[in-house]
Design a protein around this motif. Sequence first.
Motif, PDB file in Angstrom:
ATOM      1  N   THR A 262       0.836  -1.188   0.000  1.00 54.04           N
ATOM      2  CA  THR A 262       0.000   0.000   0.000  1.00 54.04           C
ATOM      3  C   THR A 262       0.872   1.239   0.000  1.00 54.04           C
ATOM      4  OG1 THR A 262      -0.096   0.297   2.389  1.00 54.04           O
ATOM      5  CG2 THR A 262      -1.662  -1.249   1.417  1.00 54.04           C
ATOM      6  N   ALA A 263       0.290   2.328  -0.462  1.00 49.52           N
ATOM      7  CA  ALA A 263       1.018   3.589  -0.495  1.00 49.52           C
ATOM      8  C   ALA A 263       1.240   4.141   0.906  1.00 49.52           C
ATOM      9  CB  ALA A 263       0.261   4.615  -1.337  1.00 49.52           C
ATOM     10  N   MET A 264       0.538   3.611   1.919  1.00 49.99           N
ATOM     11  CA  MET A 264       0.696   4.084   3.288  1.00 49.99           C
ATOM     12  C   MET A 264       1.797   3.321   4.030  1.00 49.99           C
ATOM     13  SD  MET A 264      -1.541   6.358   3.089  1.00 49.99           S
ATOM     14  CE  MET A 264      -1.509   6.952   4.772  1.00 49.99           C
TER      15      MET A 264
ATOM     16  N   GLN B 231      11.901   0.332 -10.429  1.00 53.62           N
ATOM     17  CA  GLN B 231      11.291   0.603  -9.142  1.00 53.62           C
ATOM     18  C   GLN B 231      10.166   1.617  -9.279  1.00 53.62           C
ATOM     19  OE1 GLN B 231      12.206  -1.421  -7.035  1.00 53.62           O
ATOM     20  NE2 GLN B 231      14.249  -2.032  -7.706  1.00 53.62           N
ATOM     21  N   TRP B 232       9.330   1.687  -8.251  1.00 55.32           N
ATOM     22  CA  TRP B 232       8.179   2.587  -8.244  1.00 55.32           C
ATOM     23  C   TRP B 232       8.317   3.557  -7.076  1.00 55.32           C
ATOM     24  CZ3 TRP B 232       5.000   2.154 -12.341  1.00 55.32           C
ATOM     25  CH2 TRP B 232       5.123   0.976 -13.085  1.00 55.32           C
TER      26      TRP B 232
ATOM     27  N   LEU C  34       8.516   2.424  -3.196  1.00 57.05           N
ATOM     28  CA  LEU C  34       7.548   1.444  -2.711  1.00 57.05           C
ATOM     29  C   LEU C  34       7.966   0.008  -2.963  1.00 57.05           C
ATOM     30  CD1 LEU C  34       4.235   3.155  -3.894  1.00 57.05           C
ATOM     31  CD2 LEU C  34       5.399   3.387  -1.697  1.00 57.05           C
ATOM     32  N   SER C  35       8.949  -0.196  -3.825  1.00 58.73           N
ATOM     33  CA  SER C  35       9.266  -1.566  -4.205  1.00 58.73           C
ATOM     34  C   SER C  35      10.725  -1.946  -3.986  1.00 58.73           C
ATOM     35  CB  SER C  35       8.909  -1.792  -5.684  1.00 58.73           C
ATOM     36  OG  SER C  35       9.630  -0.904  -6.506  1.00 58.73           O
TER      37      SER C  35
ATOM     38  N   LEU D  26       1.129  -4.015  -6.447  1.00 60.26           N
ATOM     39  CA  LEU D  26       2.380  -4.267  -7.146  1.00 60.26           C
ATOM     40  C   LEU D  26       2.416  -5.735  -7.549  1.00 60.26           C
ATOM     41  CD1 LEU D  26       4.937  -2.269  -4.970  1.00 60.26           C
ATOM     42  CD2 LEU D  26       3.957  -1.616  -7.153  1.00 60.26           C
ATOM     43  N   SER D  27       2.396  -5.993  -8.837  1.00 62.73           N
ATOM     44  CA  SER D  27       2.416  -7.361  -9.347  1.00 62.73           C
ATOM     45  C   SER D  27       3.819  -7.686  -9.840  1.00 62.73           C
ATOM     46  CB  SER D  27       1.411  -7.529 -10.496  1.00 62.73           C
ATOM     47  OG  SER D  27       0.108  -7.216 -10.065  1.00 62.73           O
TER      48      SER D  27
END
Length: 680
Positions: free
Chosen positions: A7-9, A376-377, A386-387, A411-412
């Motif tokens: 999650t973005a949190m 990466q993101w 995030l990744s 994220l897949s």
Amino acid sequence: VNTRFTTAMGKQEALSRACGADRHWIVSVAAAREVVYRSWNGDVFKLNVDSNETELLLKNSTFATFKATKFAVSPDKKFVLLGYNVQPPLWMLHAVRSLSREVWELNPPEVSDSVLQFASWGVQGQQLLYVFENNIYYQANSRSFSWRLTSSGQEAAIFNGIADWLYEEEVLDSPVAHWWSPDGSKLAYLTIDDSLVPSMMLPRFTGSLYPRGTEYPYPKMGQINPSVSLHVVSLDSSSASIQIRPPDSLENSDFYVTMVKWVTRQNLSVHWVNRAQNMSILSLCEASSGACVTKHLMTSEAWLDRQVRVLDGSSPLSRVLMLHFDESAAGCGSFLFLNRFFLQKGSSMNIIWITKLVSVLNQNQNILNTSKTSPQWWTAQTKKCLSCSLFRPECSFYQAAVAPDHRHVLLSCTGKTWQPENLATCFCLTVNQQGCSYIKVFLVFQVYFSLNVFILDSAPGGRVVSERFSLGWESVLVSSDRVVVARVDGRGSAGRGQDVLQAVYQNLGVVDVQDQIAALRHLTKLPYIDRSRVGVYGKAYGGFLSSALLLTFSSVIKCGVAVAPVTNWKLCGSAGSERFFGFPVTADLSYQVGTADGASCLSSSCKLKGHGASSDTNKPLIRVCVCVCVCVCVQIFPDEGHHLVRVKSRRYMLASLLSFFRRCFEEEAAVAMETSKEDD
């Protein structure tokens, strides 16, 4: 594919907690806090990411009953759309099934047992859209009557809401040519008119006593292109339709619509590109009036890369975020990027290049994006990755989907990096490292040094040198036959500036072949390469390159495979070939770059060609080979096109490739051994 979500949190949960480790697939964001996925045993579940509770939506027995191969759950998750008896290229039969076990067919009004071309849910409730006889039909919910939104559709002539061959393959990269407004009150769609486009016959040889054929519009270089118009229709009782007018500079000329995206409920951004593909216009259009305002104009001496798609912002007046040029990209010409920021790591400063926008999180443009230099993101405002720390080394490459409320990011995992334990050793090397025109080569081989080299290639604008771990049919040669696999990125490849990418403009078949030859010469000098057993493989454009290498470097290359090679660029689709040779078409010889005229040079090489029976780009080369008495092995697959669709056809093709190279390499080894004995 092992799929995880975060999650973005900052919350990180494994989806496998809900359904068993690594036992799920086809994952999508269904709502703000819900994910719909299908487990490996075929059941469809709904997962609440807050409570981590799952709910069974559909058993796998339903798929077996209907022999369904496609499915989609309605936005309110009360119905599911099942697709069965799916036939290429677009024909589909669909059924709508209530999750309370009620089932009925999806048919146009007053038409039973219809053959549908497309069907999908909308964005609200049970909105349903489907295409029949190239016309769009709409239902407000699954039980309401449907009404026809368009009436101009004609088979193989006028397409509404779906793409013809050219738009699906070369422009949109998708068969879908319609777009819902955010609230589901309007629908934007393309009308593609192929009435004047020359037709091509698609033959079918099996299933009847006599061959049958289907004609479909196929514009080739310099021929008449389809005309296209963009419309917006209101999904209320009025069904009022407005045409979005193109920019004045394109009004009386051929153009493409490469992107349509809703910005608000009343505004959409449209990306227009001229036929020569060296000028693009991004405009903001009002759905109620059809009036457009130009927001950005881009021109180029060569073509504008298809990946250069300007992206819209979220404000009503569309403060656009767009790819722009960095003229200081190491002297390699301009480099296209969306944004960049600096990240301090200890005493060093890293630059994060943003090349793709996934979502705008808020009005401050806190966006989720990816970097040019790493898979990466990031969130740009907080500079939070995030990744970067997720599930390594099991996964390093991801695709991202953002929930409607922007609080969760799915994220897949799409792959991992090469590891020492991955069956083989790999490394990158550079050849002719002079400025930006260096050649990148990626080698894969067993831990013990191998004796053969096998060259793979990429298409213009693509990249094959990557750290992403992959397994393919060539991996069998690496693991079982001691073959070195080499992937080469030379001029024409992406990611190294516009000068490198556009070096092939009107030089296709010249500079790219030179780079392949340079890489091959370098590799054959390595001590563990047996230069008497060198093979080359390619498909489509790669088949063109492999044929060119056989013609110009046949003293070294002994085995070659060209799958559906390009033998004359005038035989290819207009958008693809004109991108690299320009428009309008002239009598310049660069338009006739091909491999058919040099087939007499193939006498010292062995060559395998595989393609579907409907492919016409192979026949000139075959004819010339026959005329000059050159032995060529040809593998033809009846009722297949450029891409082999049937599983048995693909398996047979792969088996043919493996046996061909093994036989060719073994014969060369036997000849070398006999020559050695004679010398003794």
